[in-house]
Scaffold this motif. Structure first.
Motif, PDB file in Angstrom:
ATOM      1  N   TRP A 298      38.690  39.310  42.375  1.00 41.16           N
ATOM      2  CA  TRP A 298      37.318  38.815  42.429  1.00 41.16           C
ATOM      3  C   TRP A 298      36.650  38.967  41.064  1.00 41.16           C
ATOM      4  N   ILE A 299      35.656  38.105  40.823  1.00 42.99           N
ATOM      5  CA  ILE A 299      34.937  38.074  39.553  1.00 42.99           C
ATOM      6  C   ILE A 299      33.463  37.807  39.829  1.00 42.99           C
ATOM      7  N   MET A 300      32.576  38.523  39.135  1.00 41.46           N
ATOM      8  CA  MET A 300      31.144  38.288  39.225  1.00 41.46           C
ATOM      9  C   MET A 300      30.725  37.280  38.153  1.00 41.46           C
ATOM     10  N   THR A 301      29.862  36.314  38.526  1.00 44.60           N
ATOM     11  CA  THR A 301      29.487  35.266  37.586  1.00 44.60           C
ATOM     12  C   THR A 301      27.989  34.956  37.660  1.00 44.60           C
ATOM     13  N   SER A 302      27.523  34.287  36.625  1.00 46.64           N
ATOM     14  CA  SER A 302      26.169  33.734  36.593  1.00 46.64           C
ATOM     15  C   SER A 302      26.179  32.531  35.670  1.00 46.64           C
ATOM     16  N   SER A 303      25.760  31.379  36.175  1.00 48.87           N
ATOM     17  CA  SER A 303      25.680  30.192  35.325  1.00 48.87           C
ATOM     18  C   SER A 303      24.481  30.260  34.390  1.00 48.87           C
ATOM     19  N   VAL A 304      23.526  31.154  34.685  1.00 46.60           N
ATOM     20  CA  VAL A 304      22.349  31.322  33.842  1.00 46.60           C
ATOM     21  C   VAL A 304      22.698  32.093  32.572  1.00 46.60           C
ATOM     22  N   THR A 305      23.441  33.186  32.736  1.00 44.64           N
ATOM     23  CA  THR A 305      23.801  34.039  31.598  1.00 44.64           C
ATOM     24  C   THR A 305      25.213  33.790  31.090  1.00 44.64           C
ATOM     25  N   ASN A 306      25.978  32.944  31.799  1.00 41.70           N
ATOM     26  CA  ASN A 306      27.400  32.702  31.501  1.00 41.70           C
ATOM     27  C   ASN A 306      28.267  33.931  31.759  1.00 41.70           C
ATOM     28  N   GLN A 307      27.729  34.910  32.481  1.00 38.32           N
ATOM     29  CA  GLN A 307      28.551  36.051  32.891  1.00 38.32           C
ATOM     30  C   GLN A 307      29.764  35.553  33.674  1.00 38.32           C
ATOM     31  N   GLY A 308      30.933  36.076  33.347  1.00 43.15           N
ATOM     32  CA  GLY A 308      32.145  35.753  34.092  1.00 43.15           C
ATOM     33  C   GLY A 308      32.898  34.532  33.601  1.00 43.15           C
ATOM     34  N   ARG A 309      32.302  33.739  32.697  1.00 38.98           N
ATOM     35  CA  ARG A 309      32.972  32.523  32.245  1.00 38.98           C
ATOM     36  C   ARG A 309      34.300  32.833  31.572  1.00 38.98           C
ATOM     37  N   ASP A 310      34.273  33.697  30.554  1.00 42.85           N
ATOM     38  CA  ASP A 310      35.505  34.020  29.832  1.00 42.85           C
ATOM     39  C   ASP A 310      36.497  34.747  30.720  1.00 42.85           C
ATOM     40  N   GLU A 311      35.983  35.569  31.644  1.00 45.16           N
ATOM     41  CA  GLU A 311      36.869  36.313  32.544  1.00 45.16           C
ATOM     42  C   GLU A 311      37.624  35.368  33.474  1.00 45.16           C
ATOM     43  N   ILE A 312      36.944  34.344  33.983  1.00 45.80           N
ATOM     44  CA  ILE A 312      37.614  33.363  34.838  1.00 45.80           C
ATOM     45  C   ILE A 312      38.709  32.642  34.060  1.00 45.80           C
ATOM     46  N   LEU A 313      38.403  32.222  32.841  1.00 52.82           N
ATOM     47  CA  LEU A 313      39.388  31.488  32.042  1.00 52.82           C
ATOM     48  C   LEU A 313      40.593  32.360  31.699  1.00 52.82           C
ATOM     49  N   LEU A 314      40.371  33.637  31.417  1.00 55.42           N
ATOM     50  CA  LEU A 314      41.490  34.544  31.150  1.00 55.42           C
ATOM     51  C   LEU A 314      42.342  34.747  32.402  1.00 55.42           C
ATOM     52  N   HIS A 315      41.682  34.889  33.541  1.00 58.11           N
ATOM     53  CA  HIS A 315      42.414  35.056  34.807  1.00 58.11           C
ATOM     54  C   HIS A 315      43.228  33.807  35.119  1.00 58.11           C
ATOM     55  N   MET A 316      42.625  32.630  34.949  1.00 61.52           N
ATOM     56  CA  MET A 316      43.357  31.380  35.155  1.00 61.52           C
ATOM     57  C   MET A 316      44.537  31.283  34.196  1.00 61.52           C
ATOM     58  N   ALA A 317      44.337  31.716  32.962  1.00 62.28           N
ATOM     59  CA  ALA A 317      45.400  31.617  31.960  1.00 62.28           C
ATOM     60  C   ALA A 317      46.597  32.468  32.346  1.00 62.28           C
ATOM     61  N   GLN A 318      46.352  33.701  32.801  1.00 64.63           N
ATOM     62  CA  GLN A 318      47.511  34.550  33.111  1.00 64.63           C
ATOM     63  C   GLN A 318      48.232  34.076  34.370  1.00 64.63           C
ATOM     64  N   LEU A 319      47.506  33.552  35.336  1.00 68.20           N
ATOM     65  CA  LEU A 319      48.166  32.973  36.507  1.00 68.20           C
ATOM     66  C   LEU A 319      48.939  31.716  36.133  1.00 68.20           C
ATOM     67  N   ARG A 320      48.309  30.877  35.314  1.00 70.21           N
ATOM     68  CA  ARG A 320      48.930  29.603  34.928  1.00 70.21           C
ATOM     69  C   ARG A 320      50.197  29.821  34.106  1.00 70.21           C
ATOM     70  N   ASN A 321      50.133  30.707  33.123  1.00 70.67           N
ATOM     71  CA  ASN A 321      51.294  30.934  32.254  1.00 70.67           C
ATOM     72  C   ASN A 321      52.455  31.570  33.008  1.00 70.67           C
ATOM     73  N   TYR A 322      52.143  32.446  33.963  1.00 68.51           N
ATOM     74  CA  TYR A 322      53.217  33.007  34.784  1.00 68.51           C
ATOM     75  C   TYR A 322      53.821  31.922  35.670  1.00 68.51           C
ATOM     76  N   TRP A 323      52.972  31.079  36.237  1.00 69.46           N
ATOM     77  CA  TRP A 323      53.430  29.982  37.093  1.00 69.46           C
ATOM     78  C   TRP A 323      54.350  29.039  36.300  1.00 69.46           C
ATOM     79  N   LEU A 324      53.974  28.715  35.075  1.00 63.31           N
ATOM     80  CA  LEU A 324      54.784  27.814  34.255  1.00 63.31           C
ATOM     81  C   LEU A 324      56.129  28.429  33.902  1.00 63.31           C
ATOM     82  N   LYS A 325      56.157  29.725  33.668  1.00 62.90           N
ATOM     83  CA  LYS A 325      57.403  30.393  33.294  1.00 62.90           C
ATOM     84  C   LYS A 325      58.372  30.443  34.468  1.00 62.90           C
ATOM     85  N   HIS A 326      57.829  30.569  35.671  1.00 69.53           N
ATOM     86  CA  HIS A 326      58.691  30.747  36.840  1.00 69.53           C
ATOM     87  C   HIS A 326      58.770  29.500  37.717  1.00 69.53           C
TER      88      HIS A 326
END
Length: 326
Positions: A298-326
């Motif tokens: 889970w991740i906490m976010t706010s579109s007003v402050t952009n809280q969580g934006r970079d965290e979501i992208l990092l989480h997507m990146a690690q899932l995506r790169n593992y998925w591509l490798k396997h």
């Protein structure tokens, strides 16, 4: 040392059988399938059994940049962390482990968290059937949530564009608009963000709600390139039954899920009976824990402050790169 006793999670999907079935008059996805088809993505990116540790020391995690917070940081016990595949934390002391946890989340960073930034985002197509979605085999992440949860704002924030998401004040059919379709946006020419219809719109005709639920359900169960569903939940209000139903259905049907708690900048005064977002988040997690063997990421976010934006992208990146490798 406590951390040395923590086994490395393998992240295979394991869900509990609910003691009582959740139901909702406006959400019909809870028709449980005993043996849903399991895609490669589901095998790789769901949740491992809880740790067998009899005692776990909580680690403090910062959850917000808000200057009006006087309370201590939220503490998360080790058995409630989301530890990606091929990620070993056994040698980390509490302070170094805390530094590896994405801010405002329970997600540990892995070696696959790279190439996370969005350089290009393009609308590709809108579909009403899973078989009509892009067939190029690129990995994808689907955003879904209750109407007015802030999904379009989050999508625009992720790609740093003001009008990428296709928005509509009222639900309309796909031939007149895009908000009731499966909308694909190609990111950096190598993966997709997918905008799914908002659910729970009170003024939508019953027949239209049935159609949304049918094709969304089919997409979740049969889209082989779906890496994870990102379920958006409004953290500024107490848990709603329709969101609990959706989360439990995803768990029962072994669909990989990350919970994205939105509107975390909205802080109601306790003297007026309001709860802090962290309190609503904890209550939501407590209510769905019976449907999961381990706490989903889970991740906490706010579109007003952009809280969580970079965290979501990092989480997507690690899932995506593992998925591509396997």
């Amino acid at each position: 040392m406590i951390l040395a006793q923590l086994p490395r999670f393998h992240l295979s999907i394991l869900t509990k059988s609910p003691s009582s079935s959740l139901s909702s008059p406006h959400f019909n996805l809870l028709n449980h399938r005993s043996n849903p088809p399991v895609s490669l993505a589901r095998t790789l990116f769901s949740f491992a059994p809880k740790s067998n540790l009899s005692t776990v020391e909580p680690i403090p995690l910062p959850v917000s940049d808000s200057s009006d917070l006087d309370e201590a940081p939220v503490e998360i016990s080790l058995d409630k962390l989301f530890i990606p595949p091929e990620t070993d934390i056994s040698g980390d002391d509490p302070s170094s482990l805390t530094a590896r946890v994405l801010k405002g989340s329970n997600i540990v960073l892995s070696k696959y968290a790279r190439d996370a930034q969005v350089a290009q985002a393009d609308y590709v197509k809108s579909s009403v059937r899973t078989e009509d979605c892009p067939a190029d085999g690129l990995p994808e992440f689907a955003l879904v949530g209750r109407s007015n949860v802030g999904k379009s704002s989050l999508l625009n924030s992720l790609v740093r564009r003001k009008r990428l998401a296709l928005t509509s004040k009222k639900p309309v059919s796909c031939q007149w608009g895009k908000t009731q379709c499966i909308n694909h946006f190609r990111i950096n020419d190598n993966w997709y963000l997918v905008d799914l219809p908002g659910y729970g719109y009170a003024s939508a005709p019953h027949e239209l709600k049935q159609d949304w639920n049918k094709f969304t359900k089919d997409y979740f169960l049969n889209r082989s390139t779906l890496v994870s569903v990102f379920l958006l939940v409004d953290a500024s209000i107490p848990p709603k039954q329709i969101d609990l139903d959706y989360a439990s259905w995803l768990g029962q049907n072994q669909v990989p899920m990350t919970m994205v708690f939105t509107k975390c900048d909205k802080r109601k005064k306790k003297k007026n009976g309001g709860k802090r977002p962290e309190e609503n988040i904890k209550e939501f997690q407590d209510l769905i824990q019976g449907f999961f063997e381990a706490t989903p990421p889970w991740i906490m976010t706010s579109s007003v402050t952009n809280q969580g934006r970079d965290e979501i992208l990092l989480h997507m990146a690690q899932l995506r790169n593992y998925w591509l490798k396997h």
